[in-house]
Design an enzyme around this catalytic site. Structure first.
Site, short mmCIF file in Angstrom:
data_model
loop_
_atom_site.label_atom_id
_atom_site.label_comp_id
_atom_site.label_asym_id
_atom_site.label_seq_id
_atom_site.Cartn_x
_atom_site.Cartn_y
_atom_site.Cartn_z
N LYS A 22 29.11 -7.47 56.65
CA LYS A 22 30.15 -8.27 57.32
C LYS A 22 29.76 -9.74 57.30
O LYS A 22 30.55 -10.61 56.96
CB LYS A 22 30.31 -7.81 58.77
N ASN A 23 28.50 -10.02 57.65
CA ASN A 23 28.09 -11.43 57.80
C ASN A 23 27.76 -12.12 56.48
O ASN A 23 27.43 -13.30 56.47
CB ASN A 23 26.91 -11.52 58.78
N CYS A 116 32.23 -12.53 69.77
CA CYS A 116 31.68 -11.70 70.86
C CYS A 116 31.36 -12.58 72.06
O CYS A 116 30.89 -13.70 71.93
CB CYS A 116 30.38 -11.07 70.40
N ARG A 121 27.59 -19.88 72.58
CA ARG A 121 27.90 -20.01 71.15
C ARG A 121 28.47 -21.39 70.82
O ARG A 121 29.58 -21.54 70.33
CB ARG A 121 28.83 -18.88 70.70
N ASP A 305 21.13 -8.78 66.29
CA ASP A 305 22.27 -7.85 66.16
C ASP A 305 21.85 -6.39 66.30
O ASP A 305 22.71 -5.51 66.44
CB ASP A 305 22.97 -8.05 64.82
N ARG A 397 35.51 -4.32 64.64
CA ARG A 397 35.32 -5.64 64.02
C ARG A 397 34.26 -5.57 62.92
O ARG A 397 34.30 -6.35 61.97
CB ARG A 397 34.86 -6.67 65.06
C1 EPZ Z 1 25.57 -15.36 63.04
O1 EPZ Z 1 26.22 -15.94 64.16
C2 EPZ Z 1 26.09 -13.94 62.96
N1 EPZ Z 1 27.54 -13.94 62.77
C3 EPZ Z 1 25.75 -13.20 64.27
O2 EPZ Z 1 26.18 -11.85 64.12
C4 EPZ Z 1 24.24 -13.22 64.46
O3 EPZ Z 1 23.93 -12.62 65.69
C5 EPZ Z 1 23.74 -14.66 64.45
O4 EPZ Z 1 24.14 -15.33 63.23
C6 EPZ Z 1 22.22 -14.74 64.55
O5 EPZ Z 1 21.65 -14.04 63.49
C7 EPZ Z 1 28.03 -14.18 61.52
O6 EPZ Z 1 27.28 -14.40 60.58
C8 EPZ Z 1 29.52 -14.13 61.38
P1 EPZ Z 1 23.67 -18.84 65.02
P2 EPZ Z 1 26.12 -17.54 64.41
O7 EPZ Z 1 24.41 -20.09 64.79
O8 EPZ Z 1 26.11 -18.25 63.12
C9 EPZ Z 1 22.57 -21.52 68.72
C10 EPZ Z 1 27.26 -9.86 64.73
O9 EPZ Z 1 27.08 -9.07 65.67
N2 EPZ Z 1 23.51 -22.51 68.14
O10 EPZ Z 1 22.53 -18.49 64.09
O11 EPZ Z 1 27.10 -17.91 65.43
C11 EPZ Z 1 23.30 -20.33 69.31
O12 EPZ Z 1 23.68 -20.59 70.64
C12 EPZ Z 1 27.22 -11.36 65.00
O13 EPZ Z 1 27.47 -9.53 63.54
C13 EPZ Z 1 23.59 -23.77 68.73
O14 EPZ Z 1 22.91 -24.07 69.71
O15 EPZ Z 1 24.66 -17.61 65.06
C14 EPZ Z 1 22.29 -19.23 69.25
O16 EPZ Z 1 21.42 -19.35 70.37
C15 EPZ Z 1 26.97 -11.69 66.47
N3 EPZ Z 1 24.46 -24.68 68.19
C16 EPZ Z 1 21.46 -19.57 68.01
O17 EPZ Z 1 21.77 -20.93 67.68
C17 EPZ Z 1 25.24 -24.38 67.10
O18 EPZ Z 1 26.00 -25.27 66.64
C18 EPZ Z 1 21.79 -18.69 66.81
O19 EPZ Z 1 23.15 -18.86 66.53
C19 EPZ Z 1 25.14 -23.09 66.53
C20 EPZ Z 1 24.26 -22.16 67.06
#
Ligand code: EPZ
Length: 418
Positions: A22-23, A116, A121, A305, A397
């Protein structure tokens, strides 16, 4: 609203084929508008996030056809730069569209993304990265408005290795002027898949899988036919299911390297796991030693995840397990529901303290998010007695044919509409 009816206590045996990730698919769909030529994605999973992303592409003016698992995207006539808020709120990965929409149209308008309810986020790193590329950004009324006449490559240091921000910056810069270097980039395998996809389109991206990614802007990208990598989170979910229920399961089309952190843990609690080509075999008995400590980390650490599914496993493992969720603020919504099934868990901030019990008992539980819903399903499959898991919209999803794959392994699970 759909729910599962599950009769627990059955061992799992047989083979299951893992869907494409998915990701990985979601950013590939965002990348598809970077060319006005045809893009074909094979083995595309029919899951709600993908269907929503296809709807967004259609709103932008793309023509799509989705027969079986083959998705064809034709964005020659795409002309709209605005992503409707109803769709943007449906899924987090709508924000990945920002980079590619700006690269295609020189502007973009999107409502703040949904996804989610696992934490704040924020998208500050996405916006900071785009601003560094010469994009002007105005946030007002719950919308993000972006405009840019020239995307200019530069050096960008991410405050944290955000998957989405890394992907957005790559998508915005592949057709920019000059070179962009992203430092402290996320290293997830799905980002490597995006690099391979873009380079097959004629882009010049390198370094994905390391913390420094380099993008050399090119003038044009051409169409591509592509098969995404398998879903490591689905694979991990099925491995944990086998560890919880006992039995012998073979995962077809799975990459053990991408879930090494989980496999290491499962071997520690005495699951027998062997790997042969693109198959992972797991043999699990009823004994499950303590997992001791699980800390979620950016890749290649233990994936956030799989935190919810492994918390369910910890509930029926010997001794105590401490689970620390370092990435998201509120990713323990499955805990109260597990407690209703007889689990012994205490949550303090980002840590869950689990004391193993011999077995869970069936209960009526409600899914609160995608991976939490999967965790509750696994708990019900391993429990004594009958359970229901309500609100399958979350599971749908990210997991294609979840109940069919589990039934084929011997689980007593069926879906009803209420
Ligand atoms: C991706 O989400 C995945 N989703 C998530 O999978 C996954 O849990 C996550 O990466 C971490 O591996 C998709 O790829 C569609 P991040 P993403 O930006 O990109 C902080 C699932 O269940 N952050 O790596 O949103 C954030 O708060 C989903 O399949 C900022 O602070 O995750 C978090 O603490 C859930 N500012 C950390 O980084 C930003 O601008 C990791 O978030 C962006 C993120």
């Amino acid at each position: 609203m759909d729910k599962f009816i599950i009769e627990g206590g059955r061992r799992l045996c047989g083979e299951v084929e893992i869907q494409s990730a998915k990701n990985a698919v979601l950013p590939l769909l965002a990348a598809s508008i970077l060319t006005d030529e045809r893009v074909i994605i094979h083995r595309c999973p029919r899951i709600r996030d993908v269907l929503n992303m296809i709807e967004i592409l259609c709103e932008l003016g793309c023509k799509t056809s989705f027969e079986g698992e083959t998705l064809v995207i034709d964005s020659a006539d795409a002309a709209n730069h605005e992503i409707p808020s109803a769709l943007a709120k449906e899924l987090r990965s709508s924000v990945f569209m920002l980079g590619s929409v700006i690269a295609r149209f020189g502007k973009a308008r999107i409502a703040y993304p949904g996804g989610c309810d696992i934490g704040l986020r924020p998208v500050d790193l996405h916006l900071k990265g785009l601003k560094s590329l010469n994009v002007s950004i105005a946030e007002e009324g719950g919308y993000i408005n972006c405009a840019c006449d020239r995307l200019i490559g530069t050096d960008i240091l991410l405050d944290c290795p955000s998957v989405g921000a890394t992907e957005n910056i790559i998508l915005a810069s592949v057709k920019g002027e000059g070179v962009t270097v992203i430092r402290n980039a996320a290293k997830e395998p799905e980002i490597c898949d995006l690099q391979n996809f873009l380079n097959r389109m004629g882009a010049k991206v390198s370094g994905c899988g390391t913390s420094t990614v380099r993008v050399e802007g090119v003038k044009k990208l051409h169409g591509v036919e592509y098969t995404p990598i398998p879903d490591r989170i689905e694979a991990g979910t099925f491995l944990i299911a086998a560890a919880m229920c006992g039995g012998e399961v073979a995962l077809k089309r799975a990459s053990a390297d991408n879930i090494a952190a989980l496999i290491h843990k499962l071997r520690e609690i005495s699951c027998k796991i062997t790997v042969k080509n693109d198959k992972i075999y797991i043999k699990s008995g009823s004994a499950r030693k303590s997992l001791r400590m699980i800390e979620t980390m950016p890749y290649p650490g233990f994936p956030t995840d799989l935190q919810a599914p492994v918390t369910a496993l910890a509930c029926i493992s010997e001794g105590s397990t401490v689970i620390v969720e370092n990435l998201f603020e509120t990713r323990f919504k499955h805990v109260p529901e597990l407690i209703r099934m007889g689990a012994d868990i205490t949550v303090r901030g980002r840590a869950a303290f689990v004391r193993g019990v011999p077995v869970l008992h069936g209960a009526d539980v409600v899914a609160g998010d995608l991976r939490g819903g999967a965790a509750l399903t696994l708990a019900a499959l391993s429990a004594e007695g009958m359970s229901t898991v309500t609100d399958l919209s979350h599971i749908d999803r990210g997991y294609s044919e979840f109940e069919y794959k589990l039934s084929a392994l011997g689980a007593k699970i069926r879906r009803i509409r209420v």
